[in-house]
Design a protein around this motif. Sequence first.
Motif, PDB file in Angstrom:
ATOM      1  N   LEU A 324       0.672  -1.218   0.027  1.00 48.17           N
ATOM      2  CA  LEU A 324       0.145  -0.138   0.367  1.00 48.17           C
ATOM      3  C   LEU A 324       0.615   1.053  -0.216  1.00 48.17           C
ATOM      4  O   LEU A 324       1.324   1.954  -0.950  1.00 48.17           O
ATOM      5  CB  LEU A 324      -0.839   0.191   1.260  1.00 48.17           C
ATOM      6  N   ALA A 325       1.619   1.094   0.520  1.00 52.03           N
ATOM      7  CA  ALA A 325       2.708   2.039   0.972  1.00 52.03           C
ATOM      8  C   ALA A 325       3.448   2.812  -0.938  1.00 52.03           C
ATOM      9  O   ALA A 325       3.695   3.924  -1.326  1.00 52.03           O
ATOM     10  CB  ALA A 325       3.651   2.311   1.895  1.00 52.03           C
ATOM     11  N   LEU A 326       3.926   1.639  -1.247  1.00 50.21           N
ATOM     12  CA  LEU A 326       4.378   1.637  -2.691  1.00 50.21           C
ATOM     13  C   LEU A 326       3.688   2.142  -3.862  1.00 50.21           C
ATOM     14  O   LEU A 326       3.754   3.269  -4.498  1.00 50.21           O
ATOM     15  CB  LEU A 326       4.552   0.363  -3.535  1.00 50.21           C
ATOM     16  N   TYR A 327       2.019   1.593  -3.391  1.00 50.72           N
ATOM     17  CA  TYR A 327       1.447   2.424  -4.568  1.00 50.72           C
ATOM     18  C   TYR A 327       0.427   4.119  -3.994  1.00 50.72           C
ATOM     19  O   TYR A 327       0.552   4.037  -4.573  1.00 50.72           O
ATOM     20  CB  TYR A 327      -0.739   1.471  -4.556  1.00 50.72           C
ATOM     21  N   ALA A 328       0.305   4.331  -3.061  1.00 44.67           N
ATOM     22  CA  ALA A 328       0.940   5.835  -2.717  1.00 44.67           C
ATOM     23  C   ALA A 328       1.628   6.293  -3.242  1.00 44.67           C
ATOM     24  O   ALA A 328       1.041   7.343  -3.662  1.00 44.67           O
ATOM     25  CB  ALA A 328       0.213   5.757  -1.127  1.00 44.67           C
ATOM     26  N   ALA A 329       2.685   5.611  -3.113  1.00 42.14           N
ATOM     27  CA  ALA A 329       4.081   7.050  -3.789  1.00 42.14           C
ATOM     28  C   ALA A 329       3.492   6.264  -4.999  1.00 42.14           C
ATOM     29  O   ALA A 329       3.567   7.851  -5.848  1.00 42.14           O
ATOM     30  CB  ALA A 329       5.429   6.175  -3.028  1.00 42.14           C
ATOM     31  N   GLY A 330       3.170   5.511  -6.095  1.00 40.51           N
ATOM     32  CA  GLY A 330       3.459   5.461  -7.448  1.00 40.51           C
ATOM     33  C   GLY A 330       2.398   6.639  -7.688  1.00 40.51           C
ATOM     34  O   GLY A 330       2.691   7.088  -8.624  1.00 40.51           O
ATOM     35  N   LEU A 331       1.169   6.387  -6.607  1.00 36.18           N
ATOM     36  CA  LEU A 331      -0.005   7.163  -7.307  1.00 36.18           C
ATOM     37  C   LEU A 331       0.496   8.514  -7.542  1.00 36.18           C
ATOM     38  O   LEU A 331      -0.532   9.326  -8.102  1.00 36.18           O
ATOM     39  CB  LEU A 331      -1.017   6.687  -6.295  1.00 36.18           C
ATOM     40  N   HIS A 332       1.410   9.201  -6.061  1.00 36.70           N
ATOM     41  CA  HIS A 332       1.468  10.067  -6.041  1.00 36.70           C
ATOM     42  C   HIS A 332       2.366  10.751  -7.450  1.00 36.70           C
ATOM     43  O   HIS A 332       2.186  11.863  -7.769  1.00 36.70           O
ATOM     44  CB  HIS A 332       2.425  10.953  -4.836  1.00 36.70           C
ATOM     45  N   VAL A 333       3.427  10.019  -7.640  1.00 43.43           N
ATOM     46  CA  VAL A 333       4.093   9.935  -8.595  1.00 43.43           C
ATOM     47  C   VAL A 333       3.255  10.190 -10.377  1.00 43.43           C
ATOM     48  O   VAL A 333       3.769  11.180 -11.329  1.00 43.43           O
ATOM     49  CB  VAL A 333       4.975   9.716  -9.000  1.00 43.43           C
ATOM     50  N   LEU A 334       2.593   8.922 -10.137  1.00 46.97           N
ATOM     51  CA  LEU A 334       0.786   9.333 -11.537  1.00 46.97           C
ATOM     52  C   LEU A 334       0.489  10.721 -11.772  1.00 46.97           C
ATOM     53  O   LEU A 334       0.164  10.602 -12.781  1.00 46.97           O
ATOM     54  CB  LEU A 334       0.878   8.119 -11.452  1.00 46.97           C
ATOM     55  N   ALA A 351      -1.935   7.670   1.793  1.00 43.31           N
ATOM     56  CA  ALA A 351      -0.641   7.530   3.046  1.00 43.31           C
ATOM     57  C   ALA A 351      -1.016   7.642   3.988  1.00 43.31           C
ATOM     58  O   ALA A 351      -0.709   7.327   4.813  1.00 43.31           O
ATOM     59  CB  ALA A 351       0.129   8.935   2.059  1.00 43.31           C
ATOM     60  N   CYS A 352      -2.226   8.216   4.051  1.00 38.60           N
ATOM     61  CA  CYS A 352      -2.983   8.672   5.157  1.00 38.60           C
ATOM     62  C   CYS A 352      -3.256   6.908   6.649  1.00 38.60           C
ATOM     63  O   CYS A 352      -2.612   6.901   7.384  1.00 38.60           O
ATOM     64  CB  CYS A 352      -3.883   9.772   5.430  1.00 38.60           C
ATOM     65  N   LEU A 353      -3.813   6.714   5.562  1.00 36.10           N
ATOM     66  CA  LEU A 353      -3.977   5.122   6.106  1.00 36.10           C
ATOM     67  C   LEU A 353      -2.435   4.309   6.220  1.00 36.10           C
ATOM     68  O   LEU A 353      -2.714   4.054   7.611  1.00 36.10           O
ATOM     69  CB  LEU A 353      -4.816   4.356   4.824  1.00 36.10           C
ATOM     70  N   GLY A 403       3.021  21.692  -3.181  1.00 38.08           N
ATOM     71  CA  GLY A 403       2.441  22.303  -2.079  1.00 38.08           C
ATOM     72  C   GLY A 403       4.005  22.292  -0.587  1.00 38.08           C
ATOM     73  O   GLY A 403       4.671  21.156  -0.439  1.00 38.08           O
ATOM     74  N   ARG A 404       4.545  23.090  -0.322  1.00 41.35           N
ATOM     75  CA  ARG A 404       5.190  23.279   0.814  1.00 41.35           C
ATOM     76  C   ARG A 404       4.798  22.741   2.504  1.00 41.35           C
ATOM     77  O   ARG A 404       6.228  22.073   3.046  1.00 41.35           O
ATOM     78  CB  ARG A 404       6.324  25.253   0.757  1.00 41.35           C
ATOM     79  N   LYS A 405       3.659  23.270   1.991  1.00 40.82           N
ATOM     80  CA  LYS A 405       3.542  22.325   3.792  1.00 40.82           C
ATOM     81  C   LYS A 405       2.809  20.906   3.418  1.00 40.82           C
ATOM     82  O   LYS A 405       2.746  20.359   4.236  1.00 40.82           O
ATOM     83  CB  LYS A 405       2.051  23.241   3.450  1.00 40.82           C
ATOM     84  N   THR A 406       2.773  21.147   2.305  1.00 42.69           N
ATOM     85  CA  THR A 406       2.352  19.437   1.725  1.00 42.69           C
ATOM     86  C   THR A 406       3.662  18.372   2.340  1.00 42.69           C
ATOM     87  O   THR A 406       3.996  17.348   2.776  1.00 42.69           O
ATOM     88  CB  THR A 406       1.586  19.371   0.716  1.00 42.69           C
ATOM     89  N   VAL A 407       4.357  19.012   1.166  1.00 48.39           N
ATOM     90  CA  VAL A 407       6.225  18.083   1.617  1.00 48.39           C
ATOM     91  C   VAL A 407       6.257  18.232   2.895  1.00 48.39           C
ATOM     92  O   VAL A 407       6.633  17.657   3.765  1.00 48.39           O
ATOM     93  CB  VAL A 407       6.815  19.201   0.483  1.00 48.39           C
ATOM     94  N   PHE A 408       6.388  19.152   3.856  1.00 49.13           N
ATOM     95  CA  PHE A 408       6.645  19.270   5.248  1.00 49.13           C
ATOM     96  C   PHE A 408       5.983  18.574   6.260  1.00 49.13           C
ATOM     97  O   PHE A 408       6.072  17.449   6.889  1.00 49.13           O
ATOM     98  CB  PHE A 408       6.604  21.098   6.252  1.00 49.13           C
ATOM     99  N   LEU A 409       4.633  18.265   5.710  1.00 50.89           N
ATOM    100  CA  LEU A 409       4.239  17.154   6.532  1.00 50.89           C
ATOM    101  C   LEU A 409       4.628  16.104   6.193  1.00 50.89           C
ATOM    102  O   LEU A 409       4.904  14.910   7.151  1.00 50.89           O
ATOM    103  CB  LEU A 409       2.336  17.745   6.412  1.00 50.89           C
ATOM    104  N   TYR A 410       4.462  16.164   4.586  1.00 45.97           N
ATOM    105  CA  TYR A 410       4.727  14.402   4.597  1.00 45.97           C
ATOM    106  C   TYR A 410       6.395  14.264   4.997  1.00 45.97           C
ATOM    107  O   TYR A 410       6.733  12.810   5.657  1.00 45.97           O
ATOM    108  CB  TYR A 410       4.932  13.864   2.917  1.00 45.97           C
ATOM    109  N   ARG A 411       7.363  14.580   5.248  1.00 49.56           N
ATOM    110  CA  ARG A 411       9.072  14.763   5.847  1.00 49.56           C
ATOM    111  C   ARG A 411       8.561  14.781   7.117  1.00 49.56           C
ATOM    112  O   ARG A 411       9.679  13.694   8.075  1.00 49.56           O
ATOM    113  CB  ARG A 411       9.581  15.740   5.400  1.00 49.56           C
ATOM    114  N   LEU A 412       7.784  15.355   8.211  1.00 51.12           N
ATOM    115  CA  LEU A 412       8.160  15.720   9.276  1.00 51.12           C
ATOM    116  C   LEU A 412       7.024  13.572   9.439  1.00 51.12           C
ATOM    117  O   LEU A 412       8.082  13.451  10.911  1.00 51.12           O
ATOM    118  CB  LEU A 412       6.741  16.421   9.521  1.00 51.12           C
TER     119      LEU A 412
END
Length: 533
Positions: A324-334, A351-353, A403-412
């Motif tokens: 699921l994590a791999l699919y979420a990352a691939g879906l973001h790229v797509l 990704a939240c799940l 989006g900077r806020k979204t990037v920050f949330l993922y990295r945090l």
Amino acid sequence: ATPFLLYDGDGTTGGLVLYAGLVLAGAIGIYLLKGWRSLLLVGFGGYWAVLFIGYAGVDPIGPPPVADGAALQAGALFGWIVLWLVPSAREALRSASPGRWRVPDVGTAMRLLVGGRERYLEDGTSARLLSFASPLILLWLTQLVWSPGRTNLGLVALGITASHGLAWAGFRRVGGGGRLAHTQAIVALLFATLSLVFLLEGEALLFALAVEAAALHFVARRLSDRVVSLIGHALFAAAAAWVLSLLADGILDRLFYTYTLIPFLNAYALVGLAVIALAFAASTALPAAETRRVYRTFGHAAAAGLLLRELVPLGDGAYALVALALYAAGLHVLSRRRPGWGTTGGAHALACLVGLWLAGRLAIGMALPDGFGWSILGPWVLWGVADLAVVALLLACSWAVRGRKTVFLYRLAAHAALLAWFWRELGSVPGSPDAYVTVAWGLTGAAMFVAGLRRDHTYLTRGGVATLFLVVVKLFLWDLAALDPLWRVLLFLGFGGLFLLLSYHLRNLWNPREEDDGSLPMAPDRQPSRPSQ
């Protein structure tokens, strides 16, 4: 009505059907010549009412006598053919020769009844409605009389499909392929679907409905037919609801019961994959972007559900979480490279799940060290490796989102998960696990700080500083009371020396960009110098 008034209790069902058929034939003959719509509707309602009264008069206990059943069936076939074919044929002849086959004007009472929509009656609406209603009543009465079972009803529906298909071909030649021919095609399509429902079941029926829905969308696109497109949407909605219910039921079964089938090599999984592929294929035939997005969002949701359903029994869910994590990352790229095929909201939700699932596993592991063996250093190495891979994938998602806020949330989230992972993995190590966690956190913070300086990266620099500050807080508030004196001395001396080393080499480590964007404060040696007094 005269036979009913004079009825004295004698007579047979066959006689009743014969009399009703003669009356209907006379009424239809008058309609063929005069075109009286009210006579057609009265004949339709009266004839079928007589047949149902005849059925009600048969002994309701057990199957009806063969003679009565045959009479009712013959009457139903006659009524279907006459009430469908004759009005349709008259409308086809009228379209070819309007002057000869005229239709009377709509009366005042009918005008008041339809509320100013009398033009629909003049365009052959009665004939088209009877084309739908007559075969449905035929199928219903066949079921009531004989109770033939699903297979035989499916064959009856196929026969009706073939009849209306031939009528469509004939009316195209006579009427030029207008609304009447279109109605016959829709009726044939409806009964073809009913025949599939009666003849098939389970995965075969689900696959057949999805194939039919996809084919209808391509036909609707070629013919620009809105009705065919709506039927395709209805079939796909049924198939989608069926697939989602199967996925939910399968996930619950695999969570609480033993699962022995090979993942993705069973009928449910293969049919689910086929339906997902058909949803994506059908989306290419849809003209509206919003509708395409709905189909593709369903496809992605069903794909994620299928991954969870098939992999959740393996490795206590470790494989499913990584998938699921791999699919979420691939879906973001797509979603970033091909926005029309991806779904940013779906990627965030997935990704939240994954993040919530990972947080639950880490929290249980920290609260119960070695309670389930979920440690990379323990017997269940897969858990630790899987969770570390999920942390890496969440971090990778930050490079695909906007989006900077979204990037920050993922990295945090990834950074916090990494620190929690260290706590869980090292918390079960014999000796002084609190000291090991502090050292791991300190090395992580120092590595981030150095990498941030070398790459002039704001997040790495600030994240490293925050992690080192967290280490200092842990040293004073936790380790000072929980650790042995030797470990306290070693940790305070070690981190004191680390901080001195970082401060001494700060200028040498920092490698600013050529064009400063103001995201970081300038290094001391790059501050503008004041003129000497």
